[in-house]
Design a protein around this motif. Structure first.
Motif, PDB file in Angstrom:
ATOM      1  N   LYS A  98       0.801  -1.047   0.076  1.00 14.39           N
ATOM      2  CA  LYS A  98      -0.041   0.124  -0.064  1.00 14.39           C
ATOM      3  C   LYS A  98       0.777   1.304  -0.163  1.00 14.39           C
ATOM      4  O   LYS A  98       0.428   2.251   0.685  1.00 14.39           O
ATOM      5  CB  LYS A  98      -0.800   0.043   1.350  1.00 14.39           C
ATOM      6  CG  LYS A  98      -1.916  -1.018   1.503  1.00 14.39           C
ATOM      7  CD  LYS A  98      -2.794  -1.007   2.680  1.00 14.39           C
ATOM      8  CE  LYS A  98      -1.842  -1.278   3.907  1.00 14.39           C
ATOM      9  NZ  LYS A  98      -2.383  -1.090   5.205  1.00 14.39           N
ATOM     10  N   TRP A  99       2.085   1.151  -0.671  1.00 17.78           N
ATOM     11  CA  TRP A  99       2.922   2.170  -0.569  1.00 17.78           C
ATOM     12  C   TRP A  99       2.373   3.419  -0.975  1.00 17.78           C
ATOM     13  O   TRP A  99       2.019   3.483  -2.149  1.00 17.78           O
ATOM     14  CB  TRP A  99       4.199   1.702  -1.267  1.00 17.78           C
ATOM     15  CG  TRP A  99       5.387   2.783  -0.826  1.00 17.78           C
ATOM     16  CD1 TRP A  99       6.061   2.925  -0.068  1.00 17.78           C
ATOM     17  CD2 TRP A  99       5.675   3.981  -1.862  1.00 17.78           C
ATOM     18  NE1 TRP A  99       6.746   4.091   0.103  1.00 17.78           N
ATOM     19  CE2 TRP A  99       6.832   4.818  -0.949  1.00 17.78           C
ATOM     20  CE3 TRP A  99       5.124   4.410  -2.947  1.00 17.78           C
ATOM     21  CZ2 TRP A  99       7.228   5.890  -1.488  1.00 17.78           C
ATOM     22  CZ3 TRP A  99       5.568   5.594  -3.407  1.00 17.78           C
ATOM     23  CH2 TRP A  99       6.757   6.498  -2.833  1.00 17.78           C
ATOM     24  N   ASN A 100       2.648   4.533  -0.393  1.00 21.22           N
ATOM     25  CA  ASN A 100       2.497   6.014  -0.695  1.00 21.22           C
ATOM     26  C   ASN A 100       3.566   7.030  -0.173  1.00 21.22           C
ATOM     27  O   ASN A 100       4.360   6.517   0.809  1.00 21.22           O
ATOM     28  CB  ASN A 100       1.074   6.419  -0.299  1.00 21.22           C
ATOM     29  CG  ASN A 100       1.186   6.538   1.076  1.00 21.22           C
ATOM     30  OD1 ASN A 100       1.620   7.355   1.862  1.00 21.22           O
ATOM     31  ND2 ASN A 100       0.348   5.607   1.861  1.00 21.22           N
ATOM     32  N   GLU A 134      12.990  -6.909  -1.564  1.00 21.55           N
ATOM     33  CA  GLU A 134      13.381  -5.994  -2.508  1.00 21.55           C
ATOM     34  C   GLU A 134      12.528  -5.970  -3.571  1.00 21.55           C
ATOM     35  O   GLU A 134      12.202  -4.955  -4.341  1.00 21.55           O
ATOM     36  CB  GLU A 134      14.607  -6.162  -2.848  1.00 21.55           C
ATOM     37  CG  GLU A 134      15.138  -7.468  -3.373  1.00 21.55           C
ATOM     38  CD  GLU A 134      15.939  -8.393  -2.315  1.00 21.55           C
ATOM     39  OE1 GLU A 134      15.313  -8.332  -1.172  1.00 21.55           O
ATOM     40  OE2 GLU A 134      16.809  -9.016  -2.691  1.00 21.55           O
ATOM     41  N   GLU A 135      11.983  -7.346  -3.814  1.00 23.38           N
ATOM     42  CA  GLU A 135      10.858  -7.570  -5.086  1.00 23.38           C
ATOM     43  C   GLU A 135       9.683  -6.820  -5.075  1.00 23.38           C
ATOM     44  O   GLU A 135       9.261  -5.819  -5.946  1.00 23.38           O
ATOM     45  CB  GLU A 135      10.768  -8.980  -5.013  1.00 23.38           C
ATOM     46  CG  GLU A 135      10.297  -9.786  -6.350  1.00 23.38           C
ATOM     47  CD  GLU A 135      10.143 -11.187  -6.287  1.00 23.38           C
ATOM     48  OE1 GLU A 135      10.742 -11.744  -5.520  1.00 23.38           O
ATOM     49  OE2 GLU A 135       9.595 -11.586  -7.280  1.00 23.38           O
ATOM     50  N   HIS A 140       6.552  -1.894  -6.129  1.00 24.32           N
ATOM     51  CA  HIS A 140       5.235  -1.094  -5.756  1.00 24.32           C
ATOM     52  C   HIS A 140       5.832   0.403  -5.576  1.00 24.32           C
ATOM     53  O   HIS A 140       5.075   1.463  -5.526  1.00 24.32           O
ATOM     54  CB  HIS A 140       4.830  -1.274  -4.278  1.00 24.32           C
ATOM     55  CG  HIS A 140       4.244  -2.719  -4.320  1.00 24.32           C
ATOM     56  ND1 HIS A 140       2.786  -2.866  -5.199  1.00 24.32           N
ATOM     57  CD2 HIS A 140       4.542  -3.932  -4.171  1.00 24.32           C
ATOM     58  CE1 HIS A 140       2.610  -3.957  -5.202  1.00 24.32           C
ATOM     59  NE2 HIS A 140       3.380  -4.857  -4.694  1.00 24.32           N
ATOM     60  N   THR A 141       7.251   0.706  -5.579  1.00 23.90           N
ATOM     61  CA  THR A 141       7.638   2.247  -5.473  1.00 23.90           C
ATOM     62  C   THR A 141       7.970   2.813  -7.095  1.00 23.90           C
ATOM     63  O   THR A 141       8.420   1.815  -7.864  1.00 23.90           O
ATOM     64  CB  THR A 141       8.589   2.168  -4.415  1.00 23.90           C
ATOM     65  OG1 THR A 141       9.865   1.480  -4.890  1.00 23.90           O
ATOM     66  CG2 THR A 141       8.213   1.561  -3.031  1.00 23.90           C
ATOM     67  N   ASP A 143      10.753   5.804  -9.192  1.00 20.64           N
ATOM     68  CA  ASP A 143      11.398   7.047  -9.343  1.00 20.64           C
ATOM     69  C   ASP A 143      12.371   7.211  -8.184  1.00 20.64           C
ATOM     70  O   ASP A 143      12.947   6.304  -7.803  1.00 20.64           O
ATOM     71  CB  ASP A 143      10.569   8.176  -9.498  1.00 20.64           C
ATOM     72  CG  ASP A 143       9.584   8.018 -10.777  1.00 20.64           C
ATOM     73  OD1 ASP A 143       9.973   7.320 -11.722  1.00 20.64           O
ATOM     74  OD2 ASP A 143       8.486   8.422 -11.128  1.00 20.64           O
ATOM     75  N   ASP A 144      12.338   8.540  -7.755  1.00 15.75           N
ATOM     76  CA  ASP A 144      13.214   8.894  -6.618  1.00 15.75           C
ATOM     77  C   ASP A 144      13.086   8.006  -5.424  1.00 15.75           C
ATOM     78  O   ASP A 144      13.954   7.569  -4.746  1.00 15.75           O
ATOM     79  CB  ASP A 144      13.162  10.286  -6.264  1.00 15.75           C
ATOM     80  CG  ASP A 144      13.629  11.216  -7.260  1.00 15.75           C
ATOM     81  OD1 ASP A 144      14.406  10.579  -8.238  1.00 15.75           O
ATOM     82  OD2 ASP A 144      13.439  12.583  -7.179  1.00 15.75           O
ATOM     83  N   PHE A 145      11.690   7.742  -5.047  1.00 12.55           N
ATOM     84  CA  PHE A 145      11.627   6.685  -3.908  1.00 12.55           C
ATOM     85  C   PHE A 145      12.219   5.417  -4.018  1.00 12.55           C
ATOM     86  O   PHE A 145      12.739   4.847  -3.110  1.00 12.55           O
ATOM     87  CB  PHE A 145      10.033   6.752  -3.636  1.00 12.55           C
ATOM     88  CG  PHE A 145       9.500   8.103  -3.146  1.00 12.55           C
ATOM     89  CD1 PHE A 145       9.666   8.523  -1.835  1.00 12.55           C
ATOM     90  CD2 PHE A 145       8.977   9.126  -4.044  1.00 12.55           C
ATOM     91  CE1 PHE A 145       9.243   9.497  -1.248  1.00 12.55           C
ATOM     92  CE2 PHE A 145       8.312  10.118  -3.665  1.00 12.55           C
ATOM     93  CZ  PHE A 145       8.670  10.483  -1.998  1.00 12.55           C
ATOM     94  N   ARG A 146      12.014   4.785  -5.328  1.00 16.87           N
ATOM     95  CA  ARG A 146      12.604   3.494  -5.481  1.00 16.87           C
ATOM     96  C   ARG A 146      14.102   3.569  -5.246  1.00 16.87           C
ATOM     97  O   ARG A 146      14.915   2.851  -4.598  1.00 16.87           O
ATOM     98  CB  ARG A 146      12.113   2.863  -7.018  1.00 16.87           C
ATOM     99  CG  ARG A 146      12.605   1.416  -7.074  1.00 16.87           C
ATOM    100  CD  ARG A 146      12.491   1.105  -8.618  1.00 16.87           C
ATOM    101  NE  ARG A 146      11.449   0.608  -9.085  1.00 16.87           N
ATOM    102  CZ  ARG A 146      10.855   0.589 -10.550  1.00 16.87           C
ATOM    103  NH1 ARG A 146      11.857   0.824 -11.386  1.00 16.87           N
ATOM    104  NH2 ARG A 146       9.747   0.313 -10.546  1.00 16.87           N
ATOM    105  N   LYS A 147      14.499   4.778  -5.812  1.00 19.07           N
ATOM    106  CA  LYS A 147      15.963   5.006  -5.938  1.00 19.07           C
ATOM    107  C   LYS A 147      16.590   4.864  -4.721  1.00 19.07           C
ATOM    108  O   LYS A 147      17.726   4.288  -4.563  1.00 19.07           O
ATOM    109  CB  LYS A 147      16.380   5.942  -6.731  1.00 19.07           C
ATOM    110  CG  LYS A 147      17.736   6.370  -7.141  1.00 19.07           C
ATOM    111  CD  LYS A 147      17.902   7.576  -7.830  1.00 19.07           C
ATOM    112  CE  LYS A 147      19.293   8.075  -8.186  1.00 19.07           C
ATOM    113  NZ  LYS A 147      19.628   9.280  -8.682  1.00 19.07           N
ATOM    114  N   LEU A 148      15.808   5.561  -3.581  1.00 23.14           N
ATOM    115  CA  LEU A 148      16.288   5.486  -2.258  1.00 23.14           C
ATOM    116  C   LEU A 148      15.922   4.127  -1.438  1.00 23.14           C
ATOM    117  O   LEU A 148      16.919   3.738  -0.616  1.00 23.14           O
ATOM    118  CB  LEU A 148      15.718   6.743  -1.597  1.00 23.14           C
ATOM    119  CG  LEU A 148      15.785   6.780   0.195  1.00 23.14           C
ATOM    120  CD1 LEU A 148      17.697   7.002   0.458  1.00 23.14           C
ATOM    121  CD2 LEU A 148      15.192   8.064   0.766  1.00 23.14           C
ATOM    122  N   LEU A 149      14.617   3.714  -1.729  1.00 23.09           N
ATOM    123  CA  LEU A 149      14.295   2.738  -0.584  1.00 23.09           C
ATOM    124  C   LEU A 149      15.013   1.422  -0.974  1.00 23.09           C
ATOM    125  O   LEU A 149      15.002   0.465  -0.012  1.00 23.09           O
ATOM    126  CB  LEU A 149      12.907   2.634  -0.680  1.00 23.09           C
ATOM    127  CG  LEU A 149      11.828   3.652   0.005  1.00 23.09           C
ATOM    128  CD1 LEU A 149      10.419   3.816  -0.582  1.00 23.09           C
ATOM    129  CD2 LEU A 149      12.019   3.649   1.213  1.00 23.09           C
TER     130      LEU A 149
END
Lengths: 316, 316
Positions: A98-100, A134-135, A140-141, A143-149
């Motif tokens: 439910k990522w936001n 990580e999959e 579910h994320t 751009d920048d959020f994926r790049k960090l998380l």
């Protein structure tokens, strides 16, 4: 630093299971009996209770608790009773699916745990969800959020005390330049925050403060509406001062119109056995009200009782 | 699938250590004696020998071997004698520090090991280098290569057999679209290759081949000079058919003017105990010459003897 109050002489897991069965038996449920047991057992003891319950009654204690309890109390007790790695796997899974952009749970799990604990969460995630943490985070994320998380949740940071002061100075400068240029998701910022050890980052942030006149988080606070900046600040706070970070989450969860039970439950169950004493001290310093009083004022019933027991009330 | 030949009755570690001391004693070194012992002990047995040697003589066997031996033979024997996770940590460290775009060692370690083995390498890296593997990889690589290599070396892929066929079809389509658009380092390509399980990726690449008429690696072979494309192909091959990939590395190491001893040593010592039989079969199929003959023709002396012993020669 834990607030968990375990009795001097702990009943055997068999005795605890018998009492829990009594609490479930007949009309109604004896919630107070359940709290008096489970809120006063450490992770190892709760694990033994789960195992013994299954061996003795052929049933899953967590499912039985789910049948007997409801709403916030149910969720808090179930999360608490789970093994810490499994609990984090559950929280991470919910959070990824439910990522936001305003969700910080993944940051907490990635940064406010030890390296070994984070790896245990990844193992528990495999076992429970038949895929990798990580999959799901990557799926579910974006751009920048994926790049960090993504690098945050896959990190296995070195944990020794060694610090390279020259490197700390250089990387403080890199961080400052990128932040000055508003390149908040620059590869170099991500690289430094996601791979360096906590000790090394501590030295880097000290250099930042000394060399450039502000704490790094102040320079990242230029736009209160920007969720990516807020995620960067949460990352830095969870890495360097998780107790202070958790105090703030509790403060925001309580001091608003309508309590944020999700955050309140999460912080209490994940930190009771870790650093809740520090968080309580911090809370008192910051708010001039004891945390347990503030929680008692904002919650009710078995949910309230349970949280207060985890905070050290009702010690046997 | 290993070619390692361990004698039916293995001497005790104490006896092995005594023999090794004999091999070091006096004028000159008895290389053949060293080979006859260490090339015929599995990882667990070599570990016991290292431990016993240290307990008995207060010295480090690896350092003594280093004093006695030289050049390619020395390097091969030292790498072989190390615990597999430590060996990979050493190889990864060398590779990260001297990283260049044509280096595929990090890809091999990240993709041709099990998830648990890769995690062991990260643990060994902490112990040996007082920092994390990802820290060095992130520091020494950049741009597209960093974007790919960092999630590869930090992956902890799910290893169950479960495959989601709908997802495989969708992700094959994503891969195809990105590759068609020459967006080789697109976030989605990186996400799929670095987080999905090997079983899931197998299904995805099958879909790719069936739905679009070419194996994915053929579509990634548009520019033989492009090192990033070569790294992507190596990633896919190490994930889906490490034996075929390793055969190719050996083929290129041997069949050139001047042998590439670095690659030859690395593949033989890292795969002898894993899948060297498959690699030898593959080599014979591809080259109509047995691998051991090809290696014997291209190498000499103790180095040659040692490699051949690891390939099953001189079994006791």
């Amino acid at each position: 630093m834990s607030t968990l109050a375990v009795p001097g002489s702990v009943p055997s897991p068999i005795e605890d299971c018998e009492q829990l069965r009594k609490a479930f038996a007949g009309w109604g449920t004896n919630e107070q009996l359940i709290i008096s047991i489970l809120a006063h057992r450490n992770a190892g003891q709760r694990k033994s209770i789960l195992k013994t319950y299954h061996e003795t009654y052929g049933e899953d204690l967590l499912k039985d608790l789910q049948k007997e309890l409801s709403s916030d109390f149910e969720r808090a007790l179930l999360l608490w009773t789970l093994d810490p790695s499994e609990r984090d796997a559950v929280l991470a899974n919910e959070s990824a699916k439910k990522w936001n952009a305003s969700n910080r749970v993944l940051v907490e799990i990635a940064c406010a745990r030890t390296s070994a604990q984070l790896f245990s969460v990844r193992q528990a995630y495999h076992a429970r969800y038949k895929k990798s943490l990580e999959e799901d985070v990557a799926f579910h994320t974006k751009d920048d959020f994926r790049k960090l998380l993504l690098p945050l949740v896959t990190a296995y940071r070195y944990e020794g005390p060694e610090v390279n002061m020259t490197l700390a100075k250089t990387e403080a400068k890199i961080l400052h330049e990128k932040i000055k240029g508003k390149a908040y998701s620059d590869d170099e910022i991500i690289r430094i925050l996601t791979t360096r050890s906590k000790a090394q980052l501590g030295a880097t942030f000290n250099h930042y403060n000394n060399d450039f006149g502000h704490p790094i988080n102040k320079d990242l606070k230029v736009d209160p509406e920007n969720d990516f900046l807020a995620t960067l600040r949460a990352t830095i706070r969870c890495l360097t001062g998780p107790d202070k970070y958790m105090e703030k989450v509790l403060r925001l969860a309580i001091n608003k119109t309508g309590t944020d039970e999700g955050a309140l439950t999460r912080v209490v169950v994940t930190r009771a056995e870790v650093d809740m004493k520090l968080i309580m001290d911090e809370y008192y310093k910051r708010n001039s009200v004891p945390l347990d009083k503030a929680i008692a004022k904002d919650t009710s019933g078995d949910y309230k009782d349970f949280l207060l027991h985890l905070l050290g009330h009702g010690s046997s």
